[in-house]
Design a protein around this motif. Sequence first.
Motif, PDB file in Angstrom:
ATOM      1  N   VAL B 363       0.834  -1.215   0.000  1.00 23.66           N
ATOM      2  CA  VAL B 363       0.000   0.000   0.000  1.00 23.66           C
ATOM      3  C   VAL B 363       0.859   1.251   0.000  1.00 23.66           C
ATOM      4  O   VAL B 363       0.478   2.273  -0.574  1.00 23.66           O
ATOM      5  CB  VAL B 363      -0.987   0.040   1.192  1.00 23.66           C
ATOM      6  CG1 VAL B 363      -2.123  -0.944   0.967  1.00 23.66           C
ATOM      7  CG2 VAL B 363      -0.306  -0.204   2.528  1.00 23.66           C
ATOM      8  N   LEU B 364       2.020   1.174   0.630  1.00 27.00           N
ATOM      9  CA  LEU B 364       2.933   2.330   0.624  1.00 27.00           C
ATOM     10  C   LEU B 364       3.478   2.528  -0.783  1.00 27.00           C
ATOM     11  O   LEU B 364       3.525   3.646  -1.310  1.00 27.00           O
ATOM     12  CB  LEU B 364       4.064   2.088   1.627  1.00 27.00           C
ATOM     13  CG  LEU B 364       5.169   3.137   1.698  1.00 27.00           C
ATOM     14  CD1 LEU B 364       4.609   4.490   2.108  1.00 27.00           C
ATOM     15  CD2 LEU B 364       6.268   2.706   2.674  1.00 27.00           C
ATOM     16  N   SER B 366       2.145   1.558  -3.628  1.00 25.98           N
ATOM     17  CA  SER B 366       1.126   1.990  -4.596  1.00 25.98           C
ATOM     18  C   SER B 366       0.682   3.427  -4.343  1.00 25.98           C
ATOM     19  O   SER B 366       0.389   4.173  -5.273  1.00 25.98           O
ATOM     20  CB  SER B 366      -0.071   1.041  -4.576  1.00 25.98           C
ATOM     21  OG  SER B 366      -0.679   1.065  -3.308  1.00 25.98           O
ATOM     22  N   GLU B 367       0.667   3.822  -3.086  1.00 22.52           N
ATOM     23  CA  GLU B 367       0.263   5.191  -2.748  1.00 22.52           C
ATOM     24  C   GLU B 367       1.307   6.190  -3.265  1.00 22.52           C
ATOM     25  O   GLU B 367       0.956   7.222  -3.841  1.00 22.52           O
ATOM     26  CB  GLU B 367       0.121   5.301  -1.225  1.00 22.52           C
ATOM     27  CG  GLU B 367      -0.742   6.437  -0.732  1.00 22.52           C
ATOM     28  CD  GLU B 367      -2.188   6.356  -1.167  1.00 22.52           C
ATOM     29  OE1 GLU B 367      -2.744   5.247  -1.305  1.00 22.52           O
ATOM     30  OE2 GLU B 367      -2.773   7.431  -1.389  1.00 22.52           O
ATOM     31  N   LEU B 368       2.577   5.864  -3.067  1.00 23.76           N
ATOM     32  CA  LEU B 368       3.659   6.727  -3.564  1.00 23.76           C
ATOM     33  C   LEU B 368       3.635   6.798  -5.089  1.00 23.76           C
ATOM     34  O   LEU B 368       3.788   7.860  -5.683  1.00 23.76           O
ATOM     35  CB  LEU B 368       5.013   6.175  -3.118  1.00 23.76           C
ATOM     36  CG  LEU B 368       5.469   6.522  -1.704  1.00 23.76           C
ATOM     37  CD1 LEU B 368       6.617   5.613  -1.280  1.00 23.76           C
ATOM     38  CD2 LEU B 368       5.893   7.982  -1.600  1.00 23.76           C
TER      39      LEU B 368
END
Lengths: 397, 400
Positions: B363-364, B366-368
């Motif tokens: 999730v980190l 993909s968020e970045l």
Amino acid sequence: MVSVCFYFQVHQPFRLRPYQIFDIGTGKPYFDESKNKQVMHKVARKCYLPTNNVMLELLRQHPEFKISFSFSGVFLEQAQRYSPEVIRSFQKLIATGQVEVLAETYYHSLCAMYSEEEFKTQVALHAKTVKELFGVTPTVFRNTELIYSNHIASMVEKMGYKGILLEGWDHVLGWRSPNFVYKPVMGEIPLLLKNYKLSDDVAFRFSNKGWKEHPLTVEKFSQWLLNVNGNGDTVNLFMDYETFGEHQWEDTGIFNFLRYLPAELLKHPDTTFAFPSEIAELPVRGELDIPYLLSWADMERDVSAWMGNDMQKSALGKLYELEQQVTRMNDPELLHTWRKLQTSDHFYYMCTKWFNDGDVHKYFSPYESPYDAFIYFMNVFKDMKKGLDTSPMKVEL
Amino acid sequence: MSAMRVLMFGWEFPPYNQGGLGTACEGLVKGLTTQGTDVTLVLPRHQECVIPGCRIISPQFKKIMVSSLLHGYATSEAYDAMWADKGKPSLYGRNLFAEVHRYAAAAQDVVAEEDFDVIHAHDWLTYKAGLAAKKMSGKPLVVHVHATEFDRTGDGAVNQYVYEIEREGMQGADKVITVSEFTKRKVMEQYGVPAAKIEVVHNAVAFNSHDFRDAIALQKQAPLVLFLGRLTLQKGPDYFIQAAKKVLEYAPHVSFAIAGSGDMQGRLMNQVAAWDLSDKISFTGFLRGAAVDRMYQMADLYVMPSVSEPFGITPLEAMRNDVPVLISHQSGVSEVVNHALKINFWDVNDMAAKILAVLEHDVLHSELKRNGKKEVYTFNWNEPARKCMGVYWNVMAGYV
């Protein structure tokens, strides 16, 4: 006749340390003791103590003046630990009998959306602490960040509360006014709606020189409140207590504004002050159907500030997955830690939509970026989970 | 009003560039010409130009041909070494400084034949040419600082002669453009240029990129962390390999790639071999064109641990290629990019911790990636070009 109802939110989270992956398993404490202490001292000096002084003066001067507070349990805990004079000063205010204290979740958490059981526990824990410290029992409820839905209203009603606070957001109200009491579509609990325009005039716009109404005088503001006469029963002014001295600094004139506002309002015989519990007694004028989650934050007034991106959803999901495992351990220290991690601020710091909502999120974050907030939180989480998984008391689910 | 005409002095231009400087120059020229400014670009060696509104001329035009050895990243020592390697006859002079003077002398021929309103010189190698052009024509001079001697040498062995040329150029110019606040501070502190004379114009990134994602997806095995840049002190590759070592202690399945060449390459490879990590940390050599995009697209994280980076376009290129980035605070690009992880270059532990975090938390990552991609589209070359045009109007007004 318009009843003016003031409610101030008082909250400070237990901020986490920049907890690195290499710290996992080393026994390094999760919470940033020195930072939390430092923030408490700063806000006590800039806001809590001076504002309480003004309030006490006002309450003594005007026996008709009434206000209400909601204190998060994690605030009360930190204040007791780092600035006991702040607790004493609030006790003094409450002893006047002109102050009501509201109910909320002890941990200023988002558990209403995750676990009804946990929600009830945290609200009860909070009521117990309020009773111990201030000798009063709250009867009106406000949820973390005014997060509200039909479902939350029905839980709170079942718990016996006689009123609940929420945002008076136009998109929900349509043509209706926030200046009346409503009830939920499938329940009877009175709904107290924040008049966000008038509240935010003070909380957000007070010092904004670009605002066409700047500077905001007590005369002007009182006039706006009085204009409600004839098309409203109440004006609910809900805001963070840190508005005074912390969000709006002393040099903006916010303390003088506060100092002279009650007298100005009392010049008009049509104005009274009321507790939220008194507002809840006013006649119900309509029904609100809010199936989705509404809050008082950002332009969206939804929960996207805490649950909007995948990092937030993942962190929250993983944390609440531990509920059974943690509660079965029967370890008060561990339970307390797990719950302190539930405080909404940890997830707010992970919000990536900063750039649309200005710097509000950035200003309140102790970390450099939402990504760092996520990394540190997850490292703490993993350390705690590791402890759970390797505990001799581990219970197989 | 007729179009503004800029006489621009550069030294490298894609596809014949060694680094970000040529890329920045090309982006800026495209931004300027798109917005109706005519550019005559003087380069030390001839190449064709396909950008409408831009003409490239090179000082081979008349008496002297300037060697292509002349490039912006060379320190005088490195230049001497390069000279020894190539073993060319001394037709072009023995050292870099002679080249600079020859380029400046040749520039005068250009000035005699060209019509222009303003002179724009990129970095120290062209400052003398810019000053000569200003003296001859009486037109205003803008010098553009992409890097200073202090960046190139990592604040170490500053070459006094280079410093003097930089200083002379900045002092003699009508306006100094720096690529960041970071560089503006250096220019003020180290070169005594007053703040009012400096304009910060952050770089941007172009959006043409080659897509290899499908092919890469098929071959994908281990997570890959990428360093891409010259292997010099300034870029901090030594900190990168230290962080890689630390990461591998925790996550032995991770791979690291070091793309680029430079004077530290031998030392770095020896160190990696000494750690017995040559199978985990690989060196690709210098890449260009499509191979660069391909390299980015293979990576799960791009790291730019620069010790002193005036701007740093590569993180923007990585973001454009859907790759999350980890960059040092000691860079101009960190002033303008929000959706990135940031570290101090010397904090190897923090670097390793953040690399591990990106590889561990989908999730980190993909968020970045998602937010970075959105953000990088705001860095369009039209914006810096517009700011440069503002500077031109400004200095020209002073000459009316």
